[in-house]
Design a protein around this motif. Structure first.
Motif, PDB file in Angstrom:
ATOM      1  N   VAL A   1     127.821  35.177 -26.070  1.00  0.00           N
ATOM      2  CA  VAL A   1     129.198  35.670 -26.169  1.00  0.00           C
ATOM      3  C   VAL A   1     129.437  36.800 -25.174  1.00  0.00           C
ATOM      4  O   VAL A   1     130.506  36.887 -24.552  1.00  0.00           O
ATOM      5  CB  VAL A   1     129.483  36.143 -27.608  1.00  0.00           C
ATOM      6  CG1 VAL A   1     130.815  36.882 -27.699  1.00  0.00           C
ATOM      7  CG2 VAL A   1     129.466  34.958 -28.574  1.00  0.00           C
ATOM      8  N   ILE A   2     128.455  37.679 -24.993  1.00  0.00           N
ATOM      9  CA  ILE A   2     128.628  38.886 -24.200  1.00  0.00           C
ATOM     10  C   ILE A   2     129.067  38.600 -22.765  1.00  0.00           C
ATOM     11  O   ILE A   2     129.799  39.388 -22.157  1.00  0.00           O
ATOM     12  CB  ILE A   2     127.322  39.726 -24.206  1.00  0.00           C
ATOM     13  CG1 ILE A   2     127.495  41.043 -23.442  1.00  0.00           C
ATOM     14  CG2 ILE A   2     126.166  38.924 -23.631  1.00  0.00           C
ATOM     15  CD1 ILE A   2     128.545  41.957 -24.006  1.00  0.00           C
ATOM     16  N   GLU A   3     128.671  37.490 -22.193  1.00  0.00           N
ATOM     17  CA  GLU A   3     129.046  37.168 -20.810  1.00  0.00           C
ATOM     18  C   GLU A   3     130.115  36.076 -20.761  1.00  0.00           C
ATOM     19  O   GLU A   3     130.248  35.361 -19.763  1.00  0.00           O
ATOM     20  CB  GLU A   3     127.801  36.772 -20.012  1.00  0.00           C
ATOM     21  CG  GLU A   3     126.887  37.963 -19.756  1.00  0.00           C
ATOM     22  CD  GLU A   3     125.573  37.606 -19.073  1.00  0.00           C
ATOM     23  OE1 GLU A   3     125.419  36.439 -18.663  1.00  0.00           O
ATOM     24  OE2 GLU A   3     124.710  38.500 -18.952  1.00  0.00           O
ATOM     25  N   THR A   4     130.878  35.977 -21.842  1.00  0.00           N
ATOM     26  CA  THR A   4     131.980  35.020 -21.913  1.00  0.00           C
ATOM     27  C   THR A   4     133.283  35.766 -21.665  1.00  0.00           C
ATOM     28  O   THR A   4     133.611  36.714 -22.374  1.00  0.00           O
ATOM     29  CB  THR A   4     132.018  34.336 -23.288  1.00  0.00           C
ATOM     30  OG1 THR A   4     130.767  33.670 -23.509  1.00  0.00           O
ATOM     31  CG2 THR A   4     133.146  33.327 -23.366  1.00  0.00           C
TER      32      THR A   4
ATOM     33  N   LYS B   1     131.642  11.021 -42.683  1.00  0.00           N
ATOM     34  CA  LYS B   1     131.586  12.400 -43.144  1.00  0.00           C
ATOM     35  C   LYS B   1     130.160  12.954 -43.006  1.00  0.00           C
ATOM     36  O   LYS B   1     129.193  12.301 -43.401  1.00  0.00           O
ATOM     37  CB  LYS B   1     132.025  12.483 -44.607  1.00  0.00           C
ATOM     38  CG  LYS B   1     133.499  12.178 -44.837  1.00  0.00           C
ATOM     39  CD  LYS B   1     133.857  12.332 -46.311  1.00  0.00           C
ATOM     40  CE  LYS B   1     135.323  12.036 -46.549  1.00  0.00           C
ATOM     41  NZ  LYS B   1     135.678  12.173 -47.996  1.00  0.00           N
ATOM     42  N   PRO B   2     130.025  14.146 -42.455  1.00  0.00           N
ATOM     43  CA  PRO B   2     128.681  14.725 -42.358  1.00  0.00           C
ATOM     44  C   PRO B   2     128.159  15.140 -43.726  1.00  0.00           C
ATOM     45  O   PRO B   2     128.926  15.385 -44.658  1.00  0.00           O
ATOM     46  CB  PRO B   2     128.906  15.944 -41.465  1.00  0.00           C
ATOM     47  CG  PRO B   2     130.325  16.338 -41.720  1.00  0.00           C
ATOM     48  CD  PRO B   2     131.068  15.034 -41.928  1.00  0.00           C
ATOM     49  N   ASN B   3     126.843  15.228 -43.821  1.00  0.00           N
ATOM     50  CA  ASN B   3     126.242  15.750 -45.053  1.00  0.00           C
ATOM     51  C   ASN B   3     126.645  17.203 -45.275  1.00  0.00           C
ATOM     52  O   ASN B   3     126.920  17.620 -46.395  1.00  0.00           O
ATOM     53  CB  ASN B   3     124.723  15.642 -44.975  1.00  0.00           C
ATOM     54  CG  ASN B   3     124.244  14.209 -44.970  1.00  0.00           C
ATOM     55  OD1 ASN B   3     124.811  13.353 -45.641  1.00  0.00           O
ATOM     56  ND2 ASN B   3     123.201  13.933 -44.201  1.00  0.00           N
ATOM     57  N   PHE B   4     126.658  17.945 -44.188  1.00  0.00           N
ATOM     58  CA  PHE B   4     127.082  19.351 -44.210  1.00  0.00           C
ATOM     59  C   PHE B   4     127.266  19.800 -42.764  1.00  0.00           C
ATOM     60  O   PHE B   4     126.948  19.068 -41.820  1.00  0.00           O
ATOM     61  CB  PHE B   4     126.055  20.230 -44.932  1.00  0.00           C
ATOM     62  CG  PHE B   4     124.708  20.301 -44.251  1.00  0.00           C
ATOM     63  CD1 PHE B   4     124.375  21.346 -43.400  1.00  0.00           C
ATOM     64  CD2 PHE B   4     123.755  19.315 -44.472  1.00  0.00           C
ATOM     65  CE1 PHE B   4     123.131  21.411 -42.788  1.00  0.00           C
ATOM     66  CE2 PHE B   4     122.499  19.361 -43.862  1.00  0.00           C
ATOM     67  CZ  PHE B   4     122.200  20.419 -43.021  1.00  0.00           C
ATOM     68  N   SER B   5     127.773  20.985 -42.580  1.00  0.00           N
ATOM     69  CA  SER B   5     127.928  21.552 -41.245  1.00  0.00           C
ATOM     70  C   SER B   5     127.493  23.009 -41.267  1.00  0.00           C
ATOM     71  O   SER B   5     127.398  23.636 -42.325  1.00  0.00           O
ATOM     72  CB  SER B   5     129.380  21.436 -40.763  1.00  0.00           C
ATOM     73  OG  SER B   5     130.237  22.230 -41.563  1.00  0.00           O
ATOM     74  N   PHE B   6     127.223  23.547 -40.075  1.00  0.00           N
ATOM     75  CA  PHE B   6     126.900  24.970 -39.963  1.00  0.00           C
ATOM     76  C   PHE B   6     127.360  25.489 -38.606  1.00  0.00           C
ATOM     77  O   PHE B   6     127.442  24.754 -37.630  1.00  0.00           O
ATOM     78  CB  PHE B   6     125.397  25.231 -40.177  1.00  0.00           C
ATOM     79  CG  PHE B   6     124.492  24.612 -39.148  1.00  0.00           C
ATOM     80  CD1 PHE B   6     124.056  25.333 -38.041  1.00  0.00           C
ATOM     81  CD2 PHE B   6     124.044  23.298 -39.302  1.00  0.00           C
ATOM     82  CE1 PHE B   6     123.196  24.763 -37.105  1.00  0.00           C
ATOM     83  CE2 PHE B   6     123.183  22.719 -38.366  1.00  0.00           C
ATOM     84  CZ  PHE B   6     122.764  23.454 -37.268  1.00  0.00           C
ATOM     85  N   GLY B   7     127.669  26.775 -38.567  1.00  0.00           N
ATOM     86  CA  GLY B   7     128.111  27.391 -37.326  1.00  0.00           C
ATOM     87  C   GLY B   7     126.963  28.056 -36.595  1.00  0.00           C
ATOM     88  O   GLY B   7     125.949  28.421 -37.201  1.00  0.00           O
ATOM     89  N   VAL B   8     127.124  28.221 -35.281  1.00  0.00           N
ATOM     90  CA  VAL B   8     126.108  28.880 -34.457  1.00  0.00           C
ATOM     91  C   VAL B   8     126.799  29.793 -33.448  1.00  0.00           C
ATOM     92  O   VAL B   8     127.789  29.403 -32.811  1.00  0.00           O
ATOM     93  CB  VAL B   8     125.233  27.866 -33.690  1.00  0.00           C
ATOM     94  CG1 VAL B   8     124.071  28.592 -33.006  1.00  0.00           C
ATOM     95  CG2 VAL B   8     124.719  26.768 -34.598  1.00  0.00           C
ATOM     96  N   ILE B   9     126.263  31.005 -33.311  1.00  0.00           N
ATOM     97  CA  ILE B   9     126.759  31.961 -32.319  1.00  0.00           C
ATOM     98  C   ILE B   9     125.587  32.817 -31.858  1.00  0.00           C
ATOM     99  O   ILE B   9     124.662  33.076 -32.630  1.00  0.00           O
ATOM    100  CB  ILE B   9     127.903  32.816 -32.905  1.00  0.00           C
ATOM    101  CG1 ILE B   9     128.655  33.559 -31.812  1.00  0.00           C
ATOM    102  CG2 ILE B   9     127.381  33.762 -33.995  1.00  0.00           C
ATOM    103  CD1 ILE B   9     129.980  34.166 -32.283  1.00  0.00           C
ATOM    104  N   ALA B  10     125.621  33.251 -30.607  1.00  0.00           N
ATOM    105  CA  ALA B  10     124.477  33.988 -30.053  1.00  0.00           C
ATOM    106  C   ALA B  10     124.929  35.123 -29.147  1.00  0.00           C
ATOM    107  O   ALA B  10     125.966  35.032 -28.474  1.00  0.00           O
ATOM    108  CB  ALA B  10     123.567  33.040 -29.260  1.00  0.00           C
TER     109      ALA B  10
END
Length: 337
Positions: free
Chosen positions: A299-302, A10-19
């Motif tokens: 995201v813009i060029e996805t 189990k991870p200590n915590f998680s976080f999301g990333v978007i650009a």
């Protein structure tokens, strides 16, 4: 019943990333060189999908890092900057995890710093202050850099930095930082259009107006925070909009004084990762000091039907990136001290 082996997984915590969402209520277009398609309306659908997936994860992300350029600069010409930002913010508010926002060049195409400080993109209130670390805390000082840090879990720290602290974008013409930034551009870039790198070679291509840099004030602040983290034996991830390692991006997408901030980072044992956006193609480099430089695809060029976001699962000895679409899975192991 969970075993020790299960608990260890189990991870200590998680976080999301978007650009680089760069939303606009506009028809699809192209980048400046007309080599990449930009999907202005679809970017909102991809953000909505990302939020839904983060909300449905078995372990709720502790926070989300939004690496800058939430709306496109064309909103300024369309006179729709405030409306476009509100549309994006409405999607963010559906996320059950708090959002840490970074300011990119497209933020400054639409708003000046005073407006950004008053907007929902000012997430500085999510930062925590330790008495042993003095940071800039006056939100009314619009000439001050935008930066803060926080610790979501013991022995882990995240630092939000401002790679447009030195910039001709978002600064009042009468300000010293605007003047100094303009002089820097004029020294290296002889084009009438400072967004053009025509005639520049190698890493000199970075001296364009859509990039920026880190003031000495910010570097001194960063040095103090990292010294605190060194002494506290923390693992530090730093986030910005503009990449700082030439091997993690193209030669035109590096911060003006990347070498100066790299020198600060390399002087500390606590730094494990640097997360920027800006380069829509993404990039990755593990430098000779064991720091992971992971540039997130935009995201813009996805294209519709794909995706561009990720969730980072944080362990004592590594971070594991679960990527979606264009973002590939990665294991980022910490350097041995």
């Amino acid at each position: 019943m969970a075993t020790e082996a299960d608990e260890a997984k189990k991870p200590n915590f998680s976080f999301g990333v978007i650009a680089d969402i760069q939303y606009a209520n506009a028809d699809n277009g192209y980048n400046d060189t007309r080599t990449k398609r930009r999907y202005y309306r679809n970017s909102l659908h991809l953000l909505r999908s990302a939020v839904m997936e983060w909300n449905e994860e078995p372990i709720t992300p502790s926070f989300i890092l939004q690496l800058g350029d939430v709306i496109d600069g064309c909103n300024s010409q369309l006179k729709s900057s405030k409306d476009a930002l509100q549309v994006v913010i409405d999607e963010f508010t559906k996320c059950t995890s708090p959002m840490h926002h970074i300011w990119g060049n497209h933020e400054f195409y639409n708003f000046d710093r005073e407006l950004l400080h008053k907007s929902a993109l000012n997430s500085k209130h999510l930062g925590k202050m330790e008495s042993s670390v003095k940071t800039q805390s006056n939100p009314d000082d619009h000439e001050a850099f935008y930066g803060y840090h926080f610790s979501p879990f013991p022995k882990f720290r995240f630092i939000i930095t401002d790679s447009y602290d030195l910039s001709v974008l978002g600064r009042k013409y009468s300000s010293k930082k605007h003047h100094d930034s303009m002089e820097k551009l004029k020294t290296y870039n002889k084009n009438e259009d400072f967004n053009s790198s025509k005639g520049l070679t190698g890493l000199d291509k970075r001296f364009v107006a859509f990039n920026g840099g880190f003031s000495q004030e910010q570097l001194d602040w960063l040095n103090k925070v990292l010294t605190f983290s060194d002494n506290n034996r923390e693992k530090v991830t730093i986030a910005a909009h503009v990449p700082i390692h030439p091997n993690s991006t193209n030669s035109q997408g590096v911060a003006w004084n990347y070498d100066e901030i790299l020198s600060v980072l390399h002087a500390h044992t606590s730094v494990v990762c640097f997360l920027p956006g800006h380069d829509h193609d993404g990039g990755y480099h593990l430098d000779d000091h064991g720091i992971h430089h992971l540039t997130f695809e935009g995201v813009i060029e996805t294209s519709p039907g794909s995706q561009a976001f990720g969730t980072m699962y944080v362990y004592n000895d590594r971070m594991i990136l679960g990527g979606r679409g264009r973002i590939q899975d990665r294991i980022l192991r910490y350097k041995q001290i």
